[in-house]
Design a protein around this motif. Structure first.
Motif, PDB file in Angstrom:
ATOM      1  N   LEU A 149      -3.195   9.080   3.378  1.00 27.85           N
ATOM      2  CA  LEU A 149      -2.532   9.968   2.419  1.00 27.85           C
ATOM      3  C   LEU A 149      -1.376   9.220   1.744  1.00 27.85           C
ATOM      4  O   LEU A 149      -1.177   9.308   0.539  1.00 27.85           O
ATOM      5  N   LEU A 150      -0.635   8.449   2.545  1.00 29.13           N
ATOM      6  CA  LEU A 150       0.532   7.744   2.005  1.00 29.13           C
ATOM      7  C   LEU A 150       0.132   6.601   1.075  1.00 29.13           C
ATOM      8  O   LEU A 150       0.899   6.216   0.202  1.00 29.13           O
ATOM      9  N   SER A 151      -1.084   6.072   1.284  1.00 28.59           N
ATOM     10  CA  SER A 151      -1.501   4.961   0.430  1.00 28.59           C
ATOM     11  C   SER A 151      -2.350   5.437  -0.747  1.00 28.59           C
ATOM     12  O   SER A 151      -2.801   4.638  -1.559  1.00 28.59           O
ATOM     13  N   ALA A 152      -2.574   6.752  -0.822  1.00 27.93           N
ATOM     14  CA  ALA A 152      -3.405   7.295  -1.907  1.00 27.93           C
ATOM     15  C   ALA A 152      -2.548   7.630  -3.127  1.00 27.93           C
ATOM     16  O   ALA A 152      -1.353   7.877  -2.995  1.00 27.93           O
ATOM     17  N   PRO A 153      -3.175   7.620  -4.311  1.00 27.66           N
ATOM     18  CA  PRO A 153      -2.412   7.926  -5.532  1.00 27.66           C
ATOM     19  C   PRO A 153      -2.167   9.421  -5.684  1.00 27.66           C
ATOM     20  O   PRO A 153      -2.668  10.042  -6.604  1.00 27.66           O
ATOM     21  N   VAL A 154      -1.412  10.006  -4.775  1.00 32.97           N
ATOM     22  CA  VAL A 154      -1.141  11.447  -4.834  1.00 32.97           C
ATOM     23  C   VAL A 154       0.359  11.692  -4.929  1.00 32.97           C
ATOM     24  O   VAL A 154       1.150  10.985  -4.331  1.00 32.97           O
ATOM     25  N   SER A 155       0.718  12.730  -5.707  1.00 33.65           N
ATOM     26  CA  SER A 155       2.136  13.060  -5.869  1.00 33.65           C
ATOM     27  C   SER A 155       2.497  14.199  -4.921  1.00 33.65           C
ATOM     28  O   SER A 155       1.637  14.784  -4.269  1.00 33.65           O
ATOM     29  N   LEU A 195       3.096   2.248   2.366  1.00 34.72           N
ATOM     30  CA  LEU A 195       3.420   2.798   3.685  1.00 34.72           C
ATOM     31  C   LEU A 195       4.835   2.429   4.096  1.00 34.72           C
ATOM     32  O   LEU A 195       5.421   3.048   4.971  1.00 34.72           O
ATOM     33  N   PHE A 207       3.136   3.923  -8.988  1.00 35.63           N
ATOM     34  CA  PHE A 207       2.358   3.996  -7.750  1.00 35.63           C
ATOM     35  C   PHE A 207       0.957   4.586  -7.946  1.00 35.63           C
ATOM     36  O   PHE A 207       0.006   4.194  -7.296  1.00 35.63           O
ATOM     37  N   ARG A 208       0.857   5.527  -8.897  1.00 39.40           N
ATOM     38  CA  ARG A 208      -0.441   6.173  -9.080  1.00 39.40           C
ATOM     39  C   ARG A 208      -1.503   5.172  -9.571  1.00 39.40           C
ATOM     40  O   ARG A 208      -2.584   5.069  -8.996  1.00 39.40           O
ATOM     41  N   MET A 256      -2.632  14.785 -13.289  1.00 42.65           N
ATOM     42  CA  MET A 256      -2.801  15.500 -12.009  1.00 42.65           C
ATOM     43  C   MET A 256      -4.083  15.035 -11.310  1.00 42.65           C
ATOM     44  O   MET A 256      -5.138  15.012 -11.912  1.00 42.65           O
ATOM     45  N   ASN A 257      -3.961  14.666 -10.052  1.00 42.02           N
ATOM     46  CA  ASN A 257      -5.116  14.200  -9.284  1.00 42.02           C
ATOM     47  C   ASN A 257      -5.812  15.404  -8.627  1.00 42.02           C
ATOM     48  O   ASN A 257      -5.629  15.698  -7.446  1.00 42.02           O
ATOM     49  N   CYS A 273       0.804  -1.226   0.000  1.00 42.14           N
ATOM     50  CA  CYS A 273       0.000   0.000   0.000  1.00 42.14           C
ATOM     51  C   CYS A 273       0.835   1.274   0.000  1.00 42.14           C
ATOM     52  O   CYS A 273       0.273   2.374   0.043  1.00 42.14           O
ATOM     53  N   GLY A 326     -12.169  11.325  -2.486  1.00 41.83           N
ATOM     54  CA  GLY A 326     -11.456  12.396  -3.177  1.00 41.83           C
ATOM     55  C   GLY A 326      -9.964  12.120  -3.268  1.00 41.83           C
ATOM     56  O   GLY A 326      -9.350  12.303  -4.326  1.00 41.83           O
ATOM     57  N   LEU A 327      -9.378  11.657  -2.165  1.00 45.48           N
ATOM     58  CA  LEU A 327      -7.930  11.381  -2.151  1.00 45.48           C
ATOM     59  C   LEU A 327      -7.549  10.392  -3.253  1.00 45.48           C
ATOM     60  O   LEU A 327      -6.457  10.452  -3.799  1.00 45.48           O
ATOM     61  N   PHE A 328      -8.461   9.487  -3.562  1.00 48.32           N
ATOM     62  CA  PHE A 328      -8.155   8.483  -4.578  1.00 48.32           C
ATOM     63  C   PHE A 328      -8.552   8.946  -5.976  1.00 48.32           C
ATOM     64  O   PHE A 328      -8.606   8.158  -6.924  1.00 48.32           O
ATOM     65  N   GLY A 329      -8.834  10.247  -6.082  1.00 44.68           N
ATOM     66  CA  GLY A 329      -8.987  10.843  -7.408  1.00 44.68           C
ATOM     67  C   GLY A 329     -10.363  10.722  -8.017  1.00 44.68           C
ATOM     68  O   GLY A 329     -10.527  10.948  -9.208  1.00 44.68           O
ATOM     69  N   GLU A 348       0.635  17.439  -5.561  1.00 48.93           N
ATOM     70  CA  GLU A 348      -0.752  17.460  -5.101  1.00 48.93           C
ATOM     71  C   GLU A 348      -0.843  17.607  -3.582  1.00 48.93           C
ATOM     72  O   GLU A 348      -1.692  18.345  -3.072  1.00 48.93           O
ATOM     73  N   GLU A 400      -8.919  15.904  -7.883  1.00 53.41           N
ATOM     74  CA  GLU A 400      -9.870  15.576  -6.816  1.00 53.41           C
ATOM     75  C   GLU A 400      -9.167  15.468  -5.468  1.00 53.41           C
ATOM     76  O   GLU A 400      -9.717  15.836  -4.436  1.00 53.41           O
ATOM     77  N   ALA A 401      -7.925  14.928  -5.493  1.00 59.06           N
ATOM     78  CA  ALA A 401      -7.185  14.775  -4.238  1.00 59.06           C
ATOM     79  C   ALA A 401      -6.799  16.141  -3.676  1.00 59.06           C
ATOM     80  O   ALA A 401      -6.904  16.371  -2.466  1.00 59.06           O
ATOM     81  N   ARG A 424      -1.987   2.276  -6.793  1.00 57.64           N
ATOM     82  CA  ARG A 424      -2.693   2.621  -5.558  1.00 57.64           C
ATOM     83  C   ARG A 424      -4.174   2.915  -5.777  1.00 57.64           C
ATOM     84  O   ARG A 424      -4.977   2.746  -4.858  1.00 57.64           O
TER      85      ARG A 424
END
Lengths: 309, 253
Positions: free
Chosen positions: B92-98, A55, A74-75, B1-2, A53, A105-108, B101, B4-5, A78
């Motif tokens: 946050l760490l497991s989300a697809p964010v750069s 972490l 990773f994008r 670019m995400n 995941c 939202g965090l997951f886009g 973002e 939504e995040a 995840r």
């Protein structure tokens, strides 16, 4: 052959302090499978999930989720993953609804009120949607964590000790949710201490001990292969001597001669009990009562961990 | 670019600001009003103006900067340290964010809050002193850039800090003295030459001086130099933050 949803290759993790949490783990989980990872505390279960995941950084080896490398892609990787952590780490001051919507939202993904409602309802959280998370009981917080992991519709779900400290009702709800997801083709990896849980819902189990994957096998075949079945016969009159005809079952006679314990392997045709009773009848041994005992996954697990360590 | 995040993080952080409205907005306004009463009315009435500007009007840009610096650092560092401490950062760490973002979400929200506070203080100050803003466009830009730079610094601090104590050590032991000695309450001209030179090593001097130029058209230090300094500071903070998030330093194990 179903496509591989989770592909772990030669994965190792050594923490800075020198602790080897994972040693060369390789494991493939096909799409739509429920896989239970069993192991004592500190075996490396949470580290494995952590690497999948994002972490925890792996020391060597790789994990691919639906073909995407969790480190270099990773994008994409995840987006497909949902995680329910072991600890009850939830936001405190947000409402249930806001906390769950935040995860989506965090997951886009754009807000989707009907999906949100469906997830909250499936976990009996709909009535609590406007309650602050800090005001919920531990069991309800666990439900919130599950809702947060499901609201972005993951394809692979990691549940780290999902039923640790939850009541019977919630455990049943979790199992129902997990089975429902599996039916939709979601792949599920759960870690558990409750062997009963693995027996009930897992298609396959893996046993991990001291960072090594000791065994991976289909749950039922493992129980069949490793499990022992015993037939305990209570006799009408004390038996002085064991008839030779009973030798195949390695019988053990109690001190008072009134109880006879016979062993079966699990992989028997099912006619063996009848055969044993027939043998007893021809030896003129009258049986008052009988009971069978089957070793559980728990006993198998304890045997395995003991024999390997 | 995400996108939504970014929106999710931004909304989440702003919700915290509005939840604690009294503490977030009213407290800085009260503090600033006290400064005006003490420095502007009580002491300022006995002081001659600086240049053509009354002392009360002179300290306005410095007071705004003082609040913007401390609020930016405090808000952004809390925003990322809180989930680190409570464990909710796993999401946050497991989300697809750069990195971009994450920074835009967290630092953007902290910046918004600081700019809001800066503007509220500016409005409050007009109740105490007659005020002119010669370059309003530049003033807004400076406010925005300063708020962003120090929110970014605060964000770094929040990742760096391994305890709540460490989180407050840098603002109270480093930033507050720098801010007070950064020319908020006096012109550098009043200092003896040696102290004037020492002061030029204080980065806050450049911020306050440039900001004051936006109001009164007069700066203590070279404008171009100040802008170059602020740009360099932002670039350095961005580089460090990017490294922190990419490598997972004090975030991932």
């Amino acid at each position: 052959m179903r496509p591989v949803a989770l592909d772990i290759q030669s994965l190792s993790k050594t923490y800075k302090a020198g602790h080897h949490a994972l040693r060369n783990i390789s494991l493939q989980i096909p799409r739509g499978e429920i896989f239970a990872l069993l192991g004592p505390n500190g075996a490396g279960k949470t580290t494995l999930i952590g690497i999948a995941c994002g972490l925890v950084n792996a020391t060597s080896g790789s994990i691919h989720i639906e073909g995407h490398n969790v480190a270099s892609e990773f994008r994409t990787a995840r987006k497909l993953v949902g995680l329910v952590p072991q600890e009850l780490t939830t936001e405190a001051f947000e409402t249930v609804q806001a906390a769950v919507a935040h995860s989506r939202g965090l997951f886009g993904l754009q807000p989707n009120p009907s999906k949100l409602e469906q997830v909250l309802r499936s976990l009996a959280l709909w009535d609590k949607r406007d309650t602050r998370v800090s005001q919920l009981s531990g069991g309800m917080k666990r439900r919130v964590l599950i809702a947060k992991a499901l609201v972005h519709e993951p394809r692979v779900l990691f549940l780290d000790e999902p039923s640790a400290g939850v009541d019977v009702e919630l455990r049943r709800d979790i199992w129902n949710v997990v089975r429902g997801l599996r039916d939709q083709g979601v792949t599920i990896l759960l870690t558990t201490h409750y062997i009963e849980e693995a027996e009930q819902i897992a298609d396959r189990v893996g046993v991990i001990n001291k960072g090594e994957l000791v065994l991976v096998e289909e749950t039922h075949s493992l129980i069949r292969r490793m499990g022992q079945r015993q037939l305990v016969l209570n006799l009408v009159s004390p038996l002085q001597q064991l008839p030779a005809a009973l030798a195949p079952w390695a019988p053990a006679l109690s001190a008072d001669g009134l109880s006879l314990r016979c062993n079966f392997a699990q992989d028997i045709s099912g006619t063996e009990t009848a055969l044993l009773l027939q043998t007893l009848s021809s030896a003129a041994i009258a049986v008052r009562d009988l009971q069978t005992q089957q070793s559980s996954l728990e006993e198998i697990f304890v045997q395995l961990v003991r024999s390997k360590s | 670019m995400n996108i939504e995040a970014i929106k999710a993080i931004y909304r989440f952080e702003m919700a915290r600001t509005f939840r604690t409205m009294v503490q977030s907005i009213l407290a800085p306004v009260l503090t600033t009003s006290l400064y005006f009463i003490v420095f502007g009315a009580a002491i300022g009435s006995r002081m001659t103006g600086i240049g053509e500007v009354s002392y009360g009007a002179f300290i306005v840009p410095g007071l705004i900067m003082l609040s913007v610096l401390t609020e930016s650092i405090g808000n952004a560092s809390f925003g990322i340290h809180m989930p680190k401490w409570s464990g909710t950062i796993f999401e946050l760490l497991s989300a697809p964010v750069s990195t971009t973002e994450i920074v835009l979400g967290y630092v953007g929200a902290a910046t918004t809050k600081s700019v809001m506070i800066g503007l509220v203080i500016l409005a409050t100050s007009t109740l105490f002193v007659p005020l002119q803003v010669l370059h309003p466009g530049w003033m807004l830009l400076m406010l925005l850039v300063t708020a962003f730079a120090f929110s970014l610094f605060g964000f770094m601090l929040g990742i760096w800090a391994t305890s709540w104590e460490k989180l407050t050590i840098v603002p109270s032991l480093v930033i507050t003295p720098l801010a007070f000695l950064g020319g908020s309450f006096y012109s550098l001209d009043v200092l003896p030459p040696l102290w004037r030179t020492v002061t030029l090593f204080n980065p806050v001097v450049y911020l306050v001086s440039t900001f004051r130029w936006c109001f009164h058209g007069k700066a203590d230090v070279n404008l171009i130099g100040s802008i170059a300094f602020i740009a360099a500071f932002v670039a350095l903070c961005l580089a460090i933050t990017t490294w922190m998030i990419r490598s997972g330093w004090r975030l991932r194990s």
